[in-house]
Design a protein around this motif. Structure first.
Motif, PDB file in Angstrom:
ATOM      1  N   GLU A 161     -22.818  26.335  14.690  1.00 31.53           N
ATOM      2  CA  GLU A 161     -21.756  27.012  13.915  1.00 31.53           C
ATOM      3  C   GLU A 161     -21.398  26.187  12.683  1.00 31.53           C
ATOM      4  OE1 GLU A 161     -18.991  29.479  17.074  1.00 31.53           O
ATOM      5  OE2 GLU A 161     -18.355  27.527  16.406  1.00 31.53           O
ATOM      6  N   GLN A 162     -21.292  24.875  12.927  1.00 32.87           N
ATOM      7  CA  GLN A 162     -20.892  23.981  11.850  1.00 32.87           C
ATOM      8  C   GLN A 162     -21.927  23.972  10.720  1.00 32.87           C
ATOM      9  OE1 GLN A 162     -17.829  22.576  12.779  1.00 32.87           O
ATOM     10  NE2 GLN A 162     -17.824  22.411  10.575  1.00 32.87           N
ATOM     11  N   ILE A 191     -24.214  26.465  10.039  1.00 30.06           N
ATOM     12  CA  ILE A 191     -24.405  27.722   9.311  1.00 30.06           C
ATOM     13  C   ILE A 191     -23.256  27.990   8.336  1.00 30.06           C
ATOM     14  CG2 ILE A 191     -25.948  28.880  10.963  1.00 30.06           C
ATOM     15  CD1 ILE A 191     -23.585  30.528  11.907  1.00 30.06           C
ATOM     16  N   ILE A 192     -22.145  27.338   8.550  1.00 31.94           N
ATOM     17  CA  ILE A 192     -21.009  27.542   7.636  1.00 31.94           C
ATOM     18  C   ILE A 192     -21.030  26.486   6.514  1.00 31.94           C
ATOM     19  CG2 ILE A 192     -19.199  26.150   8.752  1.00 31.94           C
ATOM     20  CD1 ILE A 192     -17.361  28.601   8.498  1.00 31.94           C
ATOM     21  N   TYR A 237     -20.311  27.096   2.631  1.00 36.46           N
ATOM     22  CA  TYR A 237     -18.909  27.236   2.215  1.00 36.46           C
ATOM     23  C   TYR A 237     -18.220  25.868   2.112  1.00 36.46           C
ATOM     24  CZ  TYR A 237     -19.508  32.154   3.535  1.00 36.46           C
ATOM     25  OH  TYR A 237     -19.948  33.443   3.649  1.00 36.46           O
ATOM     26  N   VAL A 238     -18.603  24.969   3.043  1.00 37.68           N
ATOM     27  CA  VAL A 238     -17.983  23.638   3.056  1.00 37.68           C
ATOM     28  C   VAL A 238     -18.534  22.792   1.907  1.00 37.68           C
ATOM     29  CG1 VAL A 238     -17.478  21.599   4.460  1.00 37.68           C
ATOM     30  CG2 VAL A 238     -17.697  23.812   5.561  1.00 37.68           C
ATOM     31  N   LEU A 239     -19.872  22.861   1.717  1.00 39.11           N
ATOM     32  CA  LEU A 239     -20.536  22.056   0.682  1.00 39.11           C
ATOM     33  C   LEU A 239     -20.032  22.367  -0.726  1.00 39.11           C
ATOM     34  CD1 LEU A 239     -24.199  22.004   1.938  1.00 39.11           C
ATOM     35  CD2 LEU A 239     -23.021  20.005   1.078  1.00 39.11           C
ATOM     36  N   VAL A 277     -16.368  20.500  -0.939  1.00 41.18           N
ATOM     37  CA  VAL A 277     -16.257  19.031  -0.950  1.00 41.18           C
ATOM     38  C   VAL A 277     -17.629  18.391  -1.164  1.00 41.18           C
ATOM     39  CG1 VAL A 277     -14.200  18.733   0.483  1.00 41.18           C
ATOM     40  CG2 VAL A 277     -16.399  19.070   1.566  1.00 41.18           C
ATOM     41  N   VAL A 287     -16.214  16.270   7.906  1.00 35.59           N
ATOM     42  CA  VAL A 287     -15.606  17.542   8.321  1.00 35.59           C
ATOM     43  C   VAL A 287     -16.389  18.140   9.489  1.00 35.59           C
ATOM     44  CG1 VAL A 287     -15.226  19.944   7.577  1.00 35.59           C
ATOM     45  CG2 VAL A 287     -14.563  18.069   6.085  1.00 35.59           C
ATOM     46  N   ASN A 288     -17.727  18.161   9.368  1.00 34.27           N
ATOM     47  CA  ASN A 288     -18.585  18.736  10.410  1.00 34.27           C
ATOM     48  C   ASN A 288     -18.437  17.991  11.733  1.00 34.27           C
ATOM     49  OD1 ASN A 288     -19.591  20.616   8.704  1.00 34.27           O
ATOM     50  ND2 ASN A 288     -21.608  19.714   8.481  1.00 34.27           N
ATOM     51  N   ARG A 292     -14.925  18.218  13.522  1.00 30.69           N
ATOM     52  CA  ARG A 292     -14.644  19.471  14.245  1.00 30.69           C
ATOM     53  C   ARG A 292     -15.454  19.534  15.544  1.00 30.69           C
ATOM     54  NH1 ARG A 292     -16.580  24.528  15.165  1.00 30.69           N
ATOM     55  NH2 ARG A 292     -14.981  26.026  15.698  1.00 30.69           N
ATOM     56  N   LEU A 309     -25.651  23.235  -4.795  1.00 28.19           N
ATOM     57  CA  LEU A 309     -26.258  23.159  -3.456  1.00 28.19           C
ATOM     58  C   LEU A 309     -27.687  22.634  -3.537  1.00 28.19           C
ATOM     59  CD1 LEU A 309     -25.030  26.404  -1.627  1.00 28.19           C
ATOM     60  CD2 LEU A 309     -24.407  24.058  -1.106  1.00 28.19           C
ATOM     61  N   VAL A 319     -17.847  30.762  -3.304  1.00 26.96           N
ATOM     62  CA  VAL A 319     -19.194  31.344  -3.267  1.00 26.96           C
ATOM     63  C   VAL A 319     -19.435  32.268  -2.072  1.00 26.96           C
ATOM     64  CG1 VAL A 319     -20.218  29.331  -4.420  1.00 26.96           C
ATOM     65  CG2 VAL A 319     -20.232  29.440  -1.953  1.00 26.96           C
ATOM     66  N   THR A 369     -21.748  34.059   6.694  1.00 25.20           N
ATOM     67  CA  THR A 369     -21.801  33.374   7.988  1.00 25.20           C
ATOM     68  C   THR A 369     -20.472  32.686   8.273  1.00 25.20           C
ATOM     69  OG1 THR A 369     -22.809  31.523   6.840  1.00 25.20           O
ATOM     70  CG2 THR A 369     -24.286  32.947   8.072  1.00 25.20           C
ATOM     71  N   PHE A 428     -17.723  31.062  11.792  1.00 25.41           N
ATOM     72  CA  PHE A 428     -17.643  30.706  13.217  1.00 25.41           C
ATOM     73  C   PHE A 428     -17.485  32.036  13.949  1.00 25.41           C
ATOM     74  CE2 PHE A 428     -15.397  26.786  11.456  1.00 25.41           C
ATOM     75  CZ  PHE A 428     -16.527  26.002  11.521  1.00 25.41           C
ATOM     76  N   TYR A 431      -9.528  27.300   8.527  1.00 24.33           N
ATOM     77  CA  TYR A 431     -10.417  26.136   8.600  1.00 24.33           C
ATOM     78  C   TYR A 431     -10.925  25.760   7.205  1.00 24.33           C
ATOM     79  CZ  TYR A 431     -14.559  23.328   9.500  1.00 24.33           C
ATOM     80  OH  TYR A 431     -15.505  22.330   9.469  1.00 24.33           O
ATOM     81  N   LEU A 432     -11.402  26.776   6.455  1.00 23.45           N
ATOM     82  CA  LEU A 432     -11.943  26.522   5.116  1.00 23.45           C
ATOM     83  C   LEU A 432     -10.835  26.078   4.161  1.00 23.45           C
ATOM     84  CD1 LEU A 432     -14.491  29.466   4.869  1.00 23.45           C
ATOM     85  CD2 LEU A 432     -15.031  27.041   5.049  1.00 23.45           C
ATOM     86  N   ILE A 446      -9.777  22.347   4.378  1.00 23.62           N
ATOM     87  CA  ILE A 446     -10.642  21.269   3.870  1.00 23.62           C
ATOM     88  C   ILE A 446     -10.001  20.628   2.628  1.00 23.62           C
ATOM     89  CG2 ILE A 446     -12.905  20.764   2.831  1.00 23.62           C
ATOM     90  CD1 ILE A 446     -14.016  23.021   4.656  1.00 23.62           C
ATOM     91  N   GLN A 460     -12.703  34.413   1.499  1.00 20.09           N
ATOM     92  CA  GLN A 460     -12.849  32.954   1.384  1.00 20.09           C
ATOM     93  C   GLN A 460     -13.296  32.532  -0.026  1.00 20.09           C
ATOM     94  OE1 GLN A 460     -15.681  30.839   1.085  1.00 20.09           O
ATOM     95  NE2 GLN A 460     -17.046  32.604   0.873  1.00 20.09           N
TER      96      GLN A 460
END
Lengths: 227, 199
Positions: free
Chosen positions: A72-73, A75-76, A79-81, A84, A92-93, A96, B50, B68, B74, B76, B87-88, B91, B132
């Motif tokens: 899960e961590q 595939i998401i 959005y996180v990258l 930050v 973060v990964n 959690r 990325l 983005v 995708t 959780f 959660y997002l 951060i 998001q």
């Protein structure tokens, strides 16, 4: 505060496994942890299929929980990258994953204590050693699973490899003590707990460092979404 | 302003982007069109960092924040929509719960905010992805096929959100292979083919 609601299913599961293994092995409840997926009753070295099945169920619960969390961590991660930098993504990964994994771990500890007290057989010193070994082993599994998924292994194959690794290491640890690194507990860990716990902590750290180095050097393209 | 200068990208021996030159200005909305596999998503990945170009460079005049949607939305899957957004948002801690709820209402997801994402339809997941992308009011919004699986009402809401962001001076890049909704005020349409900008 941990959202405990979604983990409620683990209570009866762990209790059931603990009671079953205690019945089979005539040992204290946390015996279920001492030899995950090892079918021999340690004092008599007698093979017991029920013990194999029950202990294997326990390892499956832990492994499947960790794989789900890590997958899960990852595939998401897109959005996180984009929010930050890569170093913080790692933090973060992993944070959690550890947080959610700790909930399952604490439920196991709680069940051990409750059942142990009911049966009047809690050896706290031994229990703490086993729990510490369990937590550090789970950490090592987390990092191994992160690495496997990073190398684009599918979830099914990751599941297969990590289960195979754990079972093989459990069997081999009786003859090759270094194999105890990847398992929760064995005779060699009991003989020198401080050393083994330090080595396990160091291994988890090295794996985390290796993963961090990989993510820094290479780009995150995609993780197979096949859960 | 974001400037892509002579950017090339080689992945597994295949050149997926070839000599891309593109300037993205604030308050500008650009649509990238082209067939599947022509490099639209890779270009979006390149813009938001990325991926790094194999040669060439991506220059920015300031530190931009990004919102983005890249490839399929995708999340959780075993958590609620609200949990995912919290959660997002947690951060960078730029927004509070009120803002998250405001966006959930805007994209018609407020009533299902506590339901697990695994129970969502593709359109609902798409709206959650839009939530998001927009909720933190980022400087640059990159949307890969943002209108996929949206019904007419929600397509209009998405298009209006894009127009509003453009009016606020955001850089917006939309990659799509279908038709561009009229409500989107597109400034420029870029056509891609085999990793190059055709027009």
């Amino acid at each position: 505060m941990f959202a405990i609601k979604k983990y409620i299913v683990y209570f009866p599961l762990f209790c059931l496994l603990n009671i079953s293994v205690t019945g089979v092995a005539k040992k204290e409840p946390f015996y279920a942890l001492l030899s995950i997926a090892y079918p021999y009753i340690q004092q008599t070295e007698k093979f017991n299929f029920a013990l194999l099945a029950l202990n294997f169920c326990l390892s499956i619960i832990f492994i499947s929980t960790i794989i789900r969390l890590v997958h899960e961590q990852l595939i998401i991660s897109n959005y996180v990258l984009t929010r930050v930098n890569k170093n913080k993504v790692f933090t973060v990964n992993v944070l959690r994953t550890l947080k959610s994994m700790s909930v399952v771990f604490l439920i196991k500890v709680f069940c051990d204590i409750i059942l142990g007290q009911l049966q009047g057989c809690v050896n706290l010193k031994e229990a703490i050693l086993i729990w510490s070994s369990l937590y550090l082993t789970l950490l090592i599994w987390v990092m191994c699973i992160y690495l496997m998924l990073w190398f684009h292994l599918s979830v099914k194959w990751t599941y297969f490899y990590i289960c195979l690794l754990v079972i093989a290491m459990q069997y081999l640890s009786a003859h090759i003590s270094v194999c105890s690194l990847f398992i929760v507990g064995s005779g060699s860990i009991e003989s020198n707990p401080a050393m083994w716990l330090s080595i396990k902590a160091l291994t988890a750290f090295i794996l985390a460092f290796f993963y961090l180095a990989l993510t820094k050097k290479y780009e995150h393209i995609n993780v197979k979404n096949d859960i | 302003m974001i400037q892509i200068i002579n950017a090339c990208k080689i992945l597994k021996g295949k050149q997926v982007l070839k000599n891309i030159n593109l300037t993205l200005n604030e308050g500008e909305c650009i649509a990238i069109t082209g067939f599947n596999g022509c490099g639209k998503t890779m270009l979006l990945r390149l813009i938001c960092g990325l991926i790094k170009p194999t040669s060439g460079e991506v220059k920015t005049d300031k530190d931009y924040s990004f919102g983005v949607i890249i490839e399929n939305p995708t999340f959780f899957f075993y958590e609620s929509a609200l949990y995912n957004l919290k959660y997002l948002a947690g951060i960078n801690k730029k927004i509070n719960n009120d803002v998250i709820e405001e966006y959930l209402k805007k994209f018609n997801l407020y009533d299902v905010r506590n339901k697990k994402v695994s129970t969502f339809s593709l359109g609902m997941k798409q709206r959650l992805a839009l939530c998001q992308a927009f909720m933190e009011d980022p400087d640059v919004i990159l949307l890969d096929e943002p209108f996929n699986a949206l019904d007419e009402e929600n397509l209009k809401i998405a298009a209006e959100s894009i127009s509003l962001a453009k009016e606020k001076g955001k850089i917006i890049v939309i990659a799509l292979h279908g038709t561009i909704p009229e409500e989107c005020k597109i400034d420029k349409v870029i056509k891609m083919g085999e990793g190059i900008i055709v027009n």
